[in-house]
Scaffold this motif. Sequence first.
Motif, PDB file in Angstrom:
ATOM      1  N   MET A 262     -56.929  25.143  32.014  1.00 36.57           N
ATOM      2  CA  MET A 262     -56.072  23.966  31.842  1.00 36.57           C
ATOM      3  C   MET A 262     -54.900  23.994  32.815  1.00 36.57           C
ATOM      4  O   MET A 262     -54.581  22.982  33.453  1.00 36.57           O
ATOM      5  N   GLU A 263     -54.246  25.136  32.961  1.00 36.91           N
ATOM      6  CA  GLU A 263     -53.114  25.244  33.884  1.00 36.91           C
ATOM      7  C   GLU A 263     -53.564  25.040  35.328  1.00 36.91           C
ATOM      8  O   GLU A 263     -52.850  24.425  36.137  1.00 36.91           O
ATOM      9  N   GLU A 264     -54.751  25.546  35.653  1.00 33.65           N
ATOM     10  CA  GLU A 264     -55.266  25.370  37.010  1.00 33.65           C
ATOM     11  C   GLU A 264     -55.546  23.889  37.303  1.00 33.65           C
ATOM     12  O   GLU A 264     -55.205  23.385  38.388  1.00 33.65           O
ATOM     13  N   GLU A 265     -56.129  23.185  36.357  1.00 36.58           N
ATOM     14  CA  GLU A 265     -56.413  21.758  36.551  1.00 36.58           C
ATOM     15  C   GLU A 265     -55.128  20.948  36.666  1.00 36.58           C
ATOM     16  O   GLU A 265     -55.035  20.024  37.485  1.00 36.58           O
ATOM     17  N   ARG A 266     -54.131  21.290  35.879  1.00 35.67           N
ATOM     18  CA  ARG A 266     -52.856  20.583  35.968  1.00 35.67           C
ATOM     19  C   ARG A 266     -52.164  20.847  37.297  1.00 35.67           C
ATOM     20  O   ARG A 266     -51.522  19.961  37.868  1.00 35.67           O
ATOM     21  N   GLY A 267     -52.300  22.069  37.810  1.00 36.17           N
ATOM     22  CA  GLY A 267     -51.720  22.379  39.111  1.00 36.17           C
ATOM     23  C   GLY A 267     -52.373  21.589  40.233  1.00 36.17           C
ATOM     24  O   GLY A 267     -51.696  21.076  41.128  1.00 36.17           O
ATOM     25  N   LYS A 268     -53.698  21.461  40.197  1.00 35.11           N
ATOM     26  CA  LYS A 268     -54.403  20.691  41.212  1.00 35.11           C
ATOM     27  C   LYS A 268     -54.041  19.208  41.142  1.00 35.11           C
ATOM     28  O   LYS A 268     -53.872  18.550  42.172  1.00 35.11           O
ATOM     29  N   LEU A 269     -53.910  18.678  39.919  1.00 34.07           N
ATOM     30  CA  LEU A 269     -53.548  17.276  39.750  1.00 34.07           C
ATOM     31  C   LEU A 269     -52.145  17.006  40.287  1.00 34.07           C
ATOM     32  O   LEU A 269     -51.908  15.992  40.965  1.00 34.07           O
ATOM     33  N   GLU A 271     -50.650  18.682  42.641  1.00 31.87           N
ATOM     34  CA  GLU A 271     -50.708  18.800  44.101  1.00 31.87           C
ATOM     35  C   GLU A 271     -51.267  17.523  44.725  1.00 31.87           C
ATOM     36  O   GLU A 271     -50.763  17.052  45.762  1.00 31.87           O
ATOM     37  N   ARG A 272     -52.292  16.927  44.100  1.00 27.86           N
ATOM     38  CA  ARG A 272     -52.854  15.675  44.629  1.00 27.86           C
ATOM     39  C   ARG A 272     -51.832  14.539  44.571  1.00 27.86           C
ATOM     40  O   ARG A 272     -51.747  13.718  45.486  1.00 27.86           O
ATOM     41  N   LYS A 273     -51.079  14.484  43.482  1.00 28.66           N
ATOM     42  CA  LYS A 273     -50.073  13.437  43.353  1.00 28.66           C
ATOM     43  C   LYS A 273     -48.992  13.585  44.410  1.00 28.66           C
ATOM     44  O   LYS A 273     -48.520  12.593  44.986  1.00 28.66           O
ATOM     45  N   LYS A 275     -49.324  14.970  47.389  1.00 33.07           N
ATOM     46  CA  LYS A 275     -49.890  14.596  48.694  1.00 33.07           C
ATOM     47  C   LYS A 275     -49.981  13.086  48.823  1.00 33.07           C
ATOM     48  O   LYS A 275     -49.696  12.517  49.882  1.00 33.07           O
ATOM     49  N   LYS A 276     -50.373  12.413  47.762  1.00 27.80           N
ATOM     50  CA  LYS A 276     -50.489  10.961  47.795  1.00 27.80           C
ATOM     51  C   LYS A 276     -49.128  10.308  47.988  1.00 27.80           C
ATOM     52  O   LYS A 276     -48.986   9.335  48.735  1.00 27.80           O
ATOM     53  N   ALA A 277     -48.102  10.849  47.326  1.00 25.70           N
ATOM     54  CA  ALA A 277     -46.757  10.300  47.474  1.00 25.70           C
ATOM     55  C   ALA A 277     -46.238  10.516  48.889  1.00 25.70           C
ATOM     56  O   ALA A 277     -45.624   9.616  49.478  1.00 25.70           O
ATOM     57  N   ASN A 278     -46.486  11.679  49.468  1.00 24.67           N
ATOM     58  CA  ASN A 278     -46.041  11.947  50.838  1.00 24.67           C
ATOM     59  C   ASN A 278     -46.763  11.056  51.839  1.00 24.67           C
ATOM     60  O   ASN A 278     -46.173  10.587  52.814  1.00 24.67           O
ATOM     61  N   ALA A 279     -48.055  10.795  51.584  1.00 23.90           N
ATOM     62  CA  ALA A 279     -48.825   9.942  52.491  1.00 23.90           C
ATOM     63  C   ALA A 279     -48.324   8.503  52.444  1.00 23.90           C
ATOM     64  O   ALA A 279     -48.244   7.827  53.477  1.00 23.90           O
ATOM     65  N   SER A 280     -47.953   8.016  51.281  1.00 24.08           N
ATOM     66  CA  SER A 280     -47.456   6.647  51.167  1.00 24.08           C
ATOM     67  C   SER A 280     -46.104   6.494  51.831  1.00 24.08           C
ATOM     68  O   SER A 280     -45.792   5.457  52.416  1.00 24.08           O
ATOM     69  N   LEU A 281     -45.285   7.543  51.778  1.00 23.50           N
ATOM     70  CA  LEU A 281     -43.985   7.482  52.447  1.00 23.50           C
ATOM     71  C   LEU A 281     -44.124   7.532  53.950  1.00 23.50           C
ATOM     72  O   LEU A 281     -43.449   6.806  54.680  1.00 23.50           O
TER      73      LEU A 281
END
Length: 348
Positions: A262-269, A271-273, A275-281
């Motif tokens: 569970m902690e690993e999945e939350r960490g990956k999620l 990280e994706r968020k 990256k997506k925020a940095n890409a939009s900026l």
Amino acid sequence: MEPQRKKPEISVRAPDLGLPSRCLTLSPNLTLRRLKLAFLPRSFPQTLALESLFFDLGGRPLPDSSTLDAAGVFSSLSTVLDLRLRLRGGGGDGGATGAESRDCYLNMYAIKKPDKVDPNETRLSKWTTCAISAEPLAPPVVVDRLGNLFNKEALVEALIHKKIPKEFSHIRGLKDMIPVHLTPNPSAVGSETKFECPITGLELNGKYGFLVLRGCGHVLSTKALKEVKSSACLVCHKEFSESDKLVINGSADEVAVLRERMEEERGKLKERKEKKANASLSGKKHAGDENGGILENGRKDGGAKRFKAVDMVPANATKEVYASIFTSSKKSDFKETFSCRSLPLGRN
């Protein structure tokens, strides 16, 4: 004629009963049983006196059927007899030795010991009731990422009112709930459980291992998945991976594995968020030229380039004529109206 033998004086005490000591001159043929009944007040229960009291001589218990002479009470001129409580156990086995006070004897029975919890009832309750409300499981049922079963309504209500117990603090919202499909048990009327495995018929009572497939939510017994080797759900035939298997009410080691996942999945999620925020900026910024970020059309960085008709002149067309379609190609002293650009004022 031989002189008459003087009867010795005997001191009788009852420290465990709180009775005053008495000095008595007794006959050697008197039994300890009769002495006991004569020493105690008449209000004292006779049955309790015979079963729970005994005479003690120098730390040595004396039988009630023995006489004072046979018991060695008259071995000295001054003798002390102690009337004590006979406590259950007799020493050596965790019980009393007879040396305890009367208060200890009474407190031993006055203090109510907690009732022992039946481990079978605890196990059954964990599999048949909601983990947060203790009510019987009733659809819709959900399971968290650590394999605990809940009634969805009770869990949602606890989330809304922020009354989630500390042991379920890992549940943060609806995304942490996995809807499950429980198969009703046809013989639930005479059985302790209402649900079973749809393949093997094993009851959901904690005696057997069960898994839930996260993709479809069907609950199957571990035995069914072992006997039927398949990468698809045995009920709906939806494909699943090894990571989609979630153990229900697992052991401490199994829960630790689920928590780590569970902690690993939350960490990956997370990280994706990020990256997506940095890409939009970064997509909102444009690199400028060497002249301080000023573009050819005179606008600064971040502005869109203005369209010019002359930049897309068709073949065999004059720039001036083509540009006149979109805007005035020549500037004059006359002003144009908003309704007709080809008829300036003063030329009609």
